[in-house]
Design a protein around this motif. Structure first.
Motif, PDB file in Angstrom:
ATOM      1  N   LYS A   1      -4.635  16.545 -17.620  1.00 28.56           N
ATOM      2  CA  LYS A   1      -5.255  17.723 -17.002  1.00 28.56           C
ATOM      3  C   LYS A   1      -5.975  18.605 -18.013  1.00 28.56           C
ATOM      4  N   ARG A   2      -5.639  18.415 -19.303  1.00 26.54           N
ATOM      5  CA  ARG A   2      -6.339  19.203 -20.333  1.00 26.54           C
ATOM      6  C   ARG A   2      -7.851  18.965 -20.271  1.00 26.54           C
ATOM      7  N   ALA A   3      -8.222  17.759 -19.825  1.00 26.20           N
ATOM      8  CA  ALA A   3      -9.646  17.407 -19.777  1.00 26.20           C
ATOM      9  C   ALA A   3     -10.420  18.406 -18.927  1.00 26.20           C
ATOM     10  N   GLY A   4      -9.773  18.884 -17.842  1.00 22.58           N
ATOM     11  CA  GLY A   4     -10.447  19.793 -16.914  1.00 22.58           C
ATOM     12  C   GLY A   4     -10.928  21.069 -17.594  1.00 22.58           C
ATOM     13  N   ALA A   5     -10.199  21.502 -18.636  1.00 20.19           N
ATOM     14  CA  ALA A   5     -10.595  22.721 -19.345  1.00 20.19           C
ATOM     15  C   ALA A   5     -11.919  22.523 -20.062  1.00 20.19           C
ATOM     16  N   TYR A   6     -12.311  21.269 -20.244  1.00 22.15           N
ATOM     17  CA  TYR A   6     -13.570  20.975 -20.942  1.00 22.15           C
ATOM     18  C   TYR A   6     -14.562  20.260 -20.016  1.00 22.15           C
ATOM     19  N   LYS A   7     -14.299  20.402 -18.728  1.00 18.80           N
ATOM     20  CA  LYS A   7     -15.198  19.832 -17.713  1.00 18.80           C
ATOM     21  C   LYS A   7     -15.467  18.352 -17.928  1.00 18.80           C
ATOM     22  N   MET A   8     -14.438  17.641 -18.362  1.00 18.87           N
ATOM     23  CA  MET A   8     -14.626  16.193 -18.455  1.00 18.87           C
ATOM     24  C   MET A   8     -13.578  15.488 -17.598  1.00 18.87           C
ATOM     25  N   ALA A   9     -13.827  14.221 -17.310  1.00 14.81           N
ATOM     26  CA  ALA A   9     -12.894  13.471 -16.481  1.00 14.81           C
ATOM     27  C   ALA A   9     -11.591  13.258 -17.232  1.00 14.81           C
ATOM     28  N   GLY A  10     -10.483  13.387 -16.512  1.00 11.47           N
ATOM     29  CA  GLY A  10      -9.173  13.102 -17.089  1.00 11.47           C
ATOM     30  C   GLY A  10      -8.395  12.240 -16.124  1.00 11.47           C
ATOM     31  N   GLU A  11      -7.786  11.167 -16.630  1.00 13.79           N
ATOM     32  CA  GLU A  11      -7.044  10.253 -15.751  1.00 13.79           C
ATOM     33  C   GLU A  11      -5.722   9.878 -16.377  1.00 13.79           C
ATOM     34  N   ARG A  12      -4.742   9.640 -15.530  1.00 12.59           N
ATOM     35  CA  ARG A  12      -3.446   9.143 -16.005  1.00 12.59           C
ATOM     36  C   ARG A  12      -3.260   7.733 -15.451  1.00 12.59           C
ATOM     37  N   VAL A  13      -2.823   6.853 -16.336  1.00 10.97           N
ATOM     38  CA  VAL A  13      -2.637   5.460 -15.937  1.00 10.97           C
ATOM     39  C   VAL A  13      -1.243   5.015 -16.352  1.00 10.97           C
ATOM     40  N   ASP A  14      -0.678   4.072 -15.595  1.00  6.77           N
ATOM     41  CA  ASP A  14       0.570   3.433 -15.985  1.00  6.77           C
ATOM     42  C   ASP A  14       0.254   2.587 -17.217  1.00  6.77           C
ATOM     43  N   GLY A  15       0.670   3.068 -18.364  1.00  5.15           N
ATOM     44  CA  GLY A  15       0.338   2.397 -19.620  1.00  5.15           C
ATOM     45  C   GLY A  15       1.067   1.087 -19.823  1.00  5.15           C
ATOM     46  N   ASP A  16       2.008   0.758 -18.956  1.00  2.00           N
ATOM     47  CA  ASP A  16       2.698  -0.524 -19.083  1.00  2.00           C
ATOM     48  C   ASP A  16       2.061  -1.593 -18.202  1.00  2.00           C
ATOM     49  N   ASP A  17       0.975  -1.214 -17.535  1.00  3.92           N
ATOM     50  CA  ASP A  17       0.231  -2.146 -16.681  1.00  3.92           C
ATOM     51  C   ASP A  17      -1.065  -2.489 -17.414  1.00  3.92           C
ATOM     52  N   VAL A  18      -1.073  -3.647 -18.036  1.00  2.00           N
ATOM     53  CA  VAL A  18      -2.194  -3.979 -18.926  1.00  2.00           C
ATOM     54  C   VAL A  18      -3.526  -4.061 -18.167  1.00  2.00           C
ATOM     55  N   GLU A  19      -3.489  -4.537 -16.932  1.00  2.00           N
ATOM     56  CA  GLU A  19      -4.741  -4.648 -16.169  1.00  2.00           C
ATOM     57  C   GLU A  19      -5.271  -3.273 -15.758  1.00  2.00           C
ATOM     58  N   ALA A  20      -4.358  -2.386 -15.380  1.00  2.00           N
ATOM     59  CA  ALA A  20      -4.791  -1.024 -15.013  1.00  2.00           C
ATOM     60  C   ALA A  20      -5.397  -0.331 -16.231  1.00  2.00           C
ATOM     61  N   MET A  21      -4.798  -0.581 -17.393  1.00  3.56           N
ATOM     62  CA  MET A  21      -5.316   0.015 -18.631  1.00  3.56           C
ATOM     63  C   MET A  21      -6.722  -0.500 -18.931  1.00  3.56           C
ATOM     64  N   THR A  22      -6.914  -1.808 -18.812  1.00  2.00           N
ATOM     65  CA  THR A  22      -8.231  -2.394 -19.107  1.00  2.00           C
ATOM     66  C   THR A  22      -9.278  -1.844 -18.154  1.00  2.00           C
TER      67      THR A  22
END
Ligand SMILES: Cc1ncc(C[n+]2csc(CCOP(=O)(O)OP(=O)(O)O)c2C)c(N)n1
Ligand SMILES: [Mg+2]
Length: 351
Positions: free
Chosen positions: A196-217
């Motif tokens: 959510k910090r990204a929003g303070a700089y008007k850029m996209a911010g996303e959270r991903v399940d980092g243990d899911d290699v395909e979602a990360m890619t």
């Protein structure tokens, strides 16, 4: 085996790299404890899917900058295990010629610009590199990895602000492994949803399940493509967990419970990927081959590092200063305007 779907082949490739990283980190821990590796040594066991998935999102020409938990990033970017292990051993053929060690891996030929030991120190560097790409008009992007502990550093805010104001092609990958040394994200960050910090700089911010290699890619690939094509910076937060202590010197049990670690280990990204490979029709034999290949590659890396020579002592200062920079220091030589002088205490009265 019948022909595999492209998704299964790609996943098997990811798995090969993930298992290589896990075996490499286990060997690094053994070698560190046998005193063959000096300095600090931070392992990334448990974080393999976040690492491999993010690097898979890069194009060959893109640039990568990371913090110090970097063995996996170097391996995923294609740095040979021999060169990474030799660097940990401080040997001549290490990827930083034995000068950097575990925290300062480097391979410019593969667009990997380190391996930085100062928390948050890599952010202004990555941001400057992205500015340089824009100035040169080249369609490349920078992926800058940092830990959850770096998001409260001033350099994080300065870098994100400049990246947004100047529209720089950089993706900030926050590897949120829930702890900065022994401090949990909840204790350190007023807003623990770090993306959510990204929003303070008007850029996209996303959270991903980092243990899911395909979602990360998928996420890294998409955000890097936007960075490249639209000069749109972004923050990608990967939720994951480190199994070992902060560094090899930390047992990792003073600030978290054994139960917590076991809970995370029960959904190990390697195991998860193996299961998915089975679902995609990859036979057990292919997975066993990948496991054996990783084991063999790491054994070769240790053998190589052991046999490799130490850097030549008379070359220790090589690469510290740019060619021709001697002139810059002439004024500091003894007897020169800013050179060393003997200081005489005169009681503060002056002459
Ligand atoms: C400027 C600075 N302050 C403190 C340290 C000591 N230090 C090393 S790692 C670390 C925690 C960083 O945690 P995080 O960013 O979450 O990365 P992780 O270790 O989890 O990968 C700290 C405080 C440092 N290296 N640099
Ligand atoms: Mg962390």
């Amino acid at each position: 085996m019948s022909a595999l779907a492209p998704t299964a082949t790609a996943l098997l490739d990811d798995y090969r790299t993930m298992v290589l990283i896990r075996r490499f980190e286990e060997a690094a821990e053994r070698q560190y404890k046998a005193a063959r590796i000096g300095g600090y040594c931070h392992l990334s066991s448990g974080q393999e899917a976040a690492t491999v998935g993010a690097v898979a999102g890069l194009e060959a020409e893109d640039l990568l900058v990371t913090g110090y938990r970097c063995h996996g990033f170097a391996l995923a970017r294609g740095v040979p295990p021999e060169a990474v292990m030799a660097e940990l051993f401080g040997r001549r053929d290490g990827c930083a010629h034995g000068r950097g060690g575990s925290m300062h891996l480097l391979d410019v030929s593969r667009g990997y610009y380190g391996g930085w030991g100062i928390v948050g120190g890599q952010l202004p560097i990555a941001t400057g590199m992205a500015l340089s790409l824009v100035r040169r008009g080249v369609p490349q992007a920078v992926l800058c990895e940092l830990g959850d502990g770096a998001v409260n550093m001033g350099s994080f805010h300065e870098s994100l602000n400049l990246a947004a104001v100047w529209k720089l092609p950089v993706v900030f990958l926050v590897v949120n492994n829930l702890y900065g040394m022994g401090t949990s994200v909840e204790r350190a960050s007023a807003e623990p949803d770090l993306f959510k910090r990204a929003g303070a700089y008007k850029m996209a911010g996303e959270r991903v399940d980092g243990d899911d290699v395909e979602a990360m890619t998928e996420a890294a690939g998409r955000l890097l493509a936007r960075a490249r094509e639209e000069r749109a910076p972004a923050v990608l937060e990967a939720i994951t967990y480190r199994y070992r202590g902060h560094s090899v010197a930390d047992a990792g049990l003073a600030y978290r419970t054994r139960e917590e670690i076991d809970e995370h280990r029960s959904h190990d990204p390697l195991e998860r990927t193996r299961e998915l490979l089975g679902v995609r029709g990859v036979e057990a034999a292919a997975i066993e081959d990948a496991d054996a290949a990783a084991e063999a590659a790491v054994a070769r890396a240790v053998e190589f590092a052991e046999a490799d020579a130490a850097p030549a002592v008379d070359r220790l200062a090589a690469g510290v200063y740019a060619e021709g920079s001697e002139r810059q220091f002439e004024r500091m030589l003894p007897g020169s305007p800013f050179g060393e002088r003997e200081l005489v205490f005169d009681g503060g009265l002056g002459q």
